[in-house]
Design an enzyme around this catalytic site. Structure first.
Site, PDB file in Angstrom:
ATOM      1  N   HIS A  27       0.841  -1.202   0.000  1.00  0.00           N
ATOM      2  CA  HIS A  27       0.000   0.000   0.000  1.00  0.00           C
ATOM      3  C   HIS A  27       0.880   1.257   0.000  1.00  0.00           C
ATOM      4  O   HIS A  27       0.584   2.231  -0.690  1.00  0.00           O
ATOM      5  CB  HIS A  27      -0.863   0.044   1.271  1.00  0.00           C
ATOM      6  N   LYS A  51     -18.408  -5.326   9.402  1.00  0.00           N
ATOM      7  CA  LYS A  51     -17.168  -5.998   9.836  1.00  0.00           C
ATOM      8  C   LYS A  51     -16.371  -5.109  10.788  1.00  0.00           C
ATOM      9  O   LYS A  51     -16.088  -3.947  10.461  1.00  0.00           O
ATOM     10  CB  LYS A  51     -16.282  -6.308   8.622  1.00  0.00           C
ATOM     11  N   SER A 138      -3.171  -7.586   3.300  1.00  0.00           N
ATOM     12  CA  SER A 138      -3.274  -7.433   4.763  1.00  0.00           C
ATOM     13  C   SER A 138      -3.616  -8.760   5.426  1.00  0.00           C
ATOM     14  O   SER A 138      -3.027  -9.114   6.456  1.00  0.00           O
ATOM     15  CB  SER A 138      -4.328  -6.388   5.100  1.00  0.00           C
TER      16      SER A 138
HETATM   17  N1  COA Z   1      -0.487  -3.836  -1.471  1.00  0.00           N
HETATM   18  C1  COA Z   1      -0.889  -4.742  -0.575  1.00  0.00           C
HETATM   19  N2  COA Z   1      -2.158  -5.168  -0.454  1.00  0.00           N
HETATM   20  C2  COA Z   1      -3.067  -4.641  -1.279  1.00  0.00           C
HETATM   21  C3  COA Z   1      -2.727  -3.672  -2.248  1.00  0.00           C
HETATM   22  C4  COA Z   1      -1.367  -3.274  -2.326  1.00  0.00           C
HETATM   23  N3  COA Z   1      -0.956  -2.380  -3.213  1.00  0.00           N
HETATM   24  N4  COA Z   1      -3.852  -3.345  -2.919  1.00  0.00           N
HETATM   25  C5  COA Z   1      -4.852  -4.067  -2.408  1.00  0.00           C
HETATM   26  N5  COA Z   1      -4.380  -4.854  -1.405  1.00  0.00           N
HETATM   27  C6  COA Z   1      -5.140  -5.857  -0.641  1.00  0.00           C
HETATM   28  C7  COA Z   1      -5.603  -5.364   0.690  1.00  0.00           C
HETATM   29  O1  COA Z   1      -4.623  -5.561   1.694  1.00  0.00           O
HETATM   30  C8  COA Z   1      -6.808  -6.230   0.925  1.00  0.00           C
HETATM   31  O2  COA Z   1      -6.349  -7.478   1.357  1.00  0.00           O
HETATM   32  P1  COA Z   1      -7.157  -8.402   2.342  1.00  0.00           P
HETATM   33  O3  COA Z   1      -8.464  -8.705   1.671  1.00  0.00           O
HETATM   34  O4  COA Z   1      -6.239  -9.521   2.456  1.00  0.00           O
HETATM   35  O5  COA Z   1      -7.307  -7.608   3.610  1.00  0.00           O
HETATM   36  C9  COA Z   1      -7.380  -6.467  -0.457  1.00  0.00           C
HETATM   37  O6  COA Z   1      -6.319  -6.185  -1.341  1.00  0.00           O
HETATM   38  C10 COA Z   1      -8.562  -5.603  -0.750  1.00  0.00           C
HETATM   39  O7  COA Z   1      -8.123  -4.297  -0.937  1.00  0.00           O
HETATM   40  P2  COA Z   1      -8.702  -2.978  -0.327  1.00  0.00           P
HETATM   41  O8  COA Z   1      -7.832  -1.926  -0.942  1.00  0.00           O
HETATM   42  O9  COA Z   1      -8.793  -2.967   1.125  1.00  0.00           O
HETATM   43  O10 COA Z   1     -10.076  -2.863  -1.037  1.00  0.00           O
HETATM   44  P3  COA Z   1     -11.484  -3.431  -0.745  1.00  0.00           P
HETATM   45  O11 COA Z   1     -11.858  -4.224  -1.913  1.00  0.00           O
HETATM   46  O12 COA Z   1     -11.596  -4.015   0.606  1.00  0.00           O
HETATM   47  O13 COA Z   1     -12.284  -2.058  -0.848  1.00  0.00           O
HETATM   48  C11 COA Z   1     -12.991   0.119  -0.237  1.00  0.00           C
HETATM   49  C12 COA Z   1     -12.330  -1.191   0.190  1.00  0.00           C
HETATM   50  C13 COA Z   1     -13.116   0.941   1.014  1.00  0.00           C
HETATM   51  C14 COA Z   1     -12.136   0.852  -1.254  1.00  0.00           C
HETATM   52  C15 COA Z   1     -14.352  -0.142  -0.938  1.00  0.00           C
HETATM   53  O14 COA Z   1     -15.030  -1.167  -0.264  1.00  0.00           O
HETATM   54  C16 COA Z   1     -15.212   1.096  -0.918  1.00  0.00           C
HETATM   55  O15 COA Z   1     -14.976   2.023  -1.635  1.00  0.00           O
HETATM   56  N6  COA Z   1     -16.255   1.075  -0.063  1.00  0.00           N
HETATM   57  C17 COA Z   1     -17.199   2.145   0.080  1.00  0.00           C
HETATM   58  C18 COA Z   1     -18.494   1.866  -0.685  1.00  0.00           C
HETATM   59  C19 COA Z   1     -18.288   2.270  -2.113  1.00  0.00           C
HETATM   60  O16 COA Z   1     -18.199   3.424  -2.448  1.00  0.00           O
HETATM   61  N7  COA Z   1     -18.171   1.267  -3.004  1.00  0.00           N
HETATM   62  C20 COA Z   1     -17.848   1.470  -4.387  1.00  0.00           C
HETATM   63  C21 COA Z   1     -19.037   1.790  -5.226  1.00  0.00           C
HETATM   64  S1  COA Z   1     -20.195   0.493  -5.272  1.00  0.00           S
END
Ligand code: COA
Length: 176
Positions: A27, A51, A138
């Site tokens: 990240h 969650k 993560s």
């Molecule tokens: N390096 C390391 N890990 C990474 C990474 C990187 N460059 N990029 C992504 N990841 C991993 C994360 O660690 C996470 O891993 P885990 O599942 O093992 O914990 C996984 O990829 C998911 O990534 P994350 O970036 O946390 O995204 P997410 O898919 O959980 O999305 C939000 C989180 C907050 C961005 C998203 O849910 C959101 O925008 N929510 C608000 C509602 C909304 O507006 N939705 C979109 C419109 S419908």
């Protein structure tokens, strides 16, 4: 004939949203590169409605702040609800996402299209992490740490300390 100068719209703010539970070096690499591309970068924890997460949102923000200490134009934030609404509140016109292996593409494509439909004025920019960071996530780090493996190289020292502290066996009070 010379072209008219493009209208300046002020400094560009980008939001890098995610769950960051906790922030990893993968990240961080994305945040560092975004900080070179944009005037201001907000690494924002999206609060999941149901969650609880491994670390609280406040702890995750604290760890993000510590990890970003060397970047003058980057800061931590958190939000409830839609990421595009958060971007509007923070006057951000860019959403930054890291695009790792092929598996990331489908969900990112869907989320990018949904966000564009909801807020056409906001662009999603995908950055590709370094190959050695591609497998890092993560939950993978939490799993390695939970089984006593060497996870420290994937995170900053403050995140490593927080993980050690969180995973320390609690001493139980027993009745005599
Ligand atoms: N390096 C390391 N890990 C990474 C990474 C990187 N460059 N990029 C992504 N990841 C991993 C994360 O660690 C996470 O891993 P885990 O599942 O093992 O914990 C996984 O990829 C998911 O990534 P994350 O970036 O946390 O995204 P997410 O898919 O959980 O999305 C939000 C989180 C907050 C961005 C998203 O849910 C959101 O925008 N929510 C608000 C509602 C909304 O507006 N939705 C979109 C419109 S419908």
């Amino acid at each position: 004939m010379s072209k008219p100068a493009p209208a300046r719209s002020g400094p560009t703010t980008a939001v890098y949203p995610g769950s960051f539970d906790p922030i990893t070096r993968g990240h961080l690499e994305i945040a560092e590169r975004a900080s070179r591309l944009f005037d201001r970068v907000i690494v924002a924890v999206g609060r999941h409605p149901t969650k609880a997460g491994f670390f609280s949102v406040a702890q995750r923000c604290e760890l993000i702040e510590e990890s970003l200490a060397h970047l003058a134009n980057a800061e931590a934030g958190s939000f409830d609800g839609l990421v595009v609404e958060y971007c509007r509140r923070r006057n951000a016109k860019i959403i930054v996402r890291g695009l790792r292996a092929v598996g990331d593409f489908e969900p990112e494509f869907q989320m990018g299209l949904a966000n564009r439909d909801l807020a056409p004025e906001i662009e999603t920019v995908f950055l590709i992490p370094r190959p050695e960071q591609q497998f890092v996530s993560s939950s993978l780090i939490r799993e390695i740490a939970g089984h006593g493996g060497q996870f420290e190289r994937y995170v900053t020292p403050s995140v490593a300390d927080a993980l050690h502290e969180r995973l320390k066996p609690k001493t139980r009070q027993t009745d005599a």
